[in-house]
Design an enzyme around this catalytic site. Structure first.
Site, PDB file in Angstrom:
ATOM      1  N   LYS A  56       2.463   4.561   1.343  1.00  0.00           N
ATOM      2  CA  LYS A  56       3.092   5.881   1.358  1.00  0.00           C
ATOM      3  C   LYS A  56       2.179   7.006   1.812  1.00  0.00           C
ATOM      4  O   LYS A  56       1.006   7.025   1.466  1.00  0.00           O
ATOM      5  CB  LYS A  56       3.556   6.221  -0.062  1.00  0.00           C
ATOM      6  N   GLY A  94      -8.908   0.035  -3.131  1.00  0.00           N
ATOM      7  CA  GLY A  94      -7.787  -0.847  -3.446  1.00  0.00           C
ATOM      8  C   GLY A  94      -7.564  -1.978  -2.469  1.00  0.00           C
ATOM      9  O   GLY A  94      -8.411  -2.862  -2.309  1.00  0.00           O
TER      10      GLY A  94
END
Ligand code: AMP
Length: 419
Positions: free
Chosen positions: A220, A376
């Site tokens: 996103k 991440g």
């Protein structure tokens, strides 16, 4: 600034904040001990110098004190084994008994404290439910007051403070930042892991060799706005990849079929493109996509121009033309930051784009570029592709690294370095 290499720990007790928040299985066995291994050089240096260590960490997000599910006792034997000394255990990080155990430590000995987060004072946030905002504010005031005592007590165990917990450097907690003020300039320092992380961020964000290319992937735009905005003031090339591609493509008038898209961020996408132009940043967008007729590894696939995705299909990775464009930009770079995959890399049929980006970074790094991977999923990518050791640095800090890239001064760093 004091450094761990310049400090002689002989006869000294060091309070070492580490990040031993390792994953455990249902039998409380460690499933990945990387975080413990990452702190070993620091702990061993202190012990080898003839110092003693008081090792402190959090684990998980306990809601009460104590909570056996999050006890650091589960990792004690493994820490002892890795460190090569029998580590003692304080079943409470506060209390007279713990203070005594710390006081009695001899050179070469180590003491592991119980989970710091068993106390709400560690984070300085009151636990529990509050009926009104006033009640919550009052509870917060009390916790903040108690936090001073808590922090002072932790500091009282040691002669010096070493922070080696980059994973929590973005938190202004008792043991990660506040404790530093109880030690003078010469008695507080980063551990080796923290030093490496800080240096890597510095090489990318401040002492930048150019051209500087950032590859921003992931799902996103909304979760990466601040990072993108800050990077637009720093980079020469900004590669937009992953799910956020389609928000940009739609904003530019393309057809994206069923691809992931944040319709409320279309204007923002255009603004970011404008900002890039104003800052003379080369914004590199995908030109083709690997599309799928469902969100599945087994889906039917095709390659199409990124702005011509038919209804019922969705883009799950970049296509070969985009791979080539991204790779060329990356290979011509001297500083590279990679955050986020180019597609749904968890599905083997949609890893190719991320793999191509990884390969291009490997080549650029071989040719002298500095490459930092972090935050991440791109770390999961380089591990999956077996290329982690070919990057200049793979960060251990998810949230901490992202905040550093956003340009935020991390409290854990500021507490030691002063800025
Ligand atoms: P983030 O946590 O924002 O870095 O996003 C990482 C996730 O984005 C991974 O789980 C990817 O599977 C997902 N992702 C990347 N590209 C796409 C895409 N085209 N469509 C849906 N999800 C994606």
């Amino acid at each position: 600034m004091q450094t761990i290499d310049n400090f002689n720990f002989a006869g000294k007790k060091a309070f070492v904040r580490v990040d031993f928040n390792v994953p455990l299985n249902e039998n409380f066995e460690i499933t990945d001990d990387n975080r413990i291994r990452a702190a070993l050089p620091t702990l061993k240096k202190i012990l080898n110098d003839g110092g003693s260590v008081i090792i402190a960490s959090h684990m998980g997000r306990p809601k009460k004190n104590p909570d056996s599910k999050y006890s650091l006792k589960s990792i004690l034997a493994h820490v002892s084994e890795l460190l090569g000394v029998t580590v003692k255990f304080a079943s409470d990080c506060m209390g007279a008994e713990t203070a005594q155990m710390a006081a009695q430590l001899k050179p070469g000995e180590a003491l592991l404290l119980e989970n710091l987060r068993f106390y709400e004072e560690e984070e300085g946030k009151p636990r529990g439910e509050f009926a009104t905002d006033e009640e919550k504010a009052a509870a917060k005031k009390v916790t903040k007051e108690n936090q001073k005592k808590f922090t002072q007590t932790l500091a009282s165990y040691a002669d010096c403070y070493v922070n080696d917990a980059f994973g929590t450097a973005h938190r202004a907690h008792a043991s990660t930042a506040l404790i530093a003020k109880y030690f003078d300039e010469n008695s507080k320092m980063f551990g080796y892991l923290m030093e490496k992380e800080v240096l890597a961020v510095q090489k990318v964000m401040t002492d930048t060799a150019r051209p500087f290319t950032a590859i921003m992937g992931g799902s996103k735009v909304s979760s990466k706005i601040e990072i993108i905005e800050n990077l637009l003031t720093k980079v020469d090339n900004l590669i937009i990849a992953g799910g956020m591609t389609y928000t940009f493509t739609k904003a530019l008038g393309g057809k994206i079929g069923n691809s992931i898209c944040e319709d409320d961020k279309l204007d923002l996408a255009l603004e970011l493109l404008e900002k890039a132009k104003a800052n003379k940043v080369n914004m590199v967008l995908a030109v083709d996509a690997k599309i799928a007729d469902s969100f599945s590894n087994e889906a039917k696939t095709a390659f199409v121009p990124v702005s011509e995705i038919p209804d019922g299909w969705q883009g799950l990775d970049i296509g070969p033309k985009t791979e080539q464009i991204f790779s060329d930009v990356i290979k011509a770079s001297k500083t590279i930051l990679w955050n986020g995959p180019t597609g749904v890399f968890e599905f083997d049929n949609f890893t190719q784009g991320s793999r191509a980006v990884g390969d291009a970074i490997v080549e650029a790094t071989k040719n002298g570029a500095f490459s930092l991977v972090g935050g991440g999923d791109s770390v999961a990518c380089v591990n999956k592709f077996g290329i982690a050791d070919k990057m200049s640095y793979v960060s251990t800090g998810g949230g901490a690294l992202l905040e550093a890239i956003e340009g935020i001064v991390l409290p854990g760093i500021e507490a030691i370095r002063g800025y």
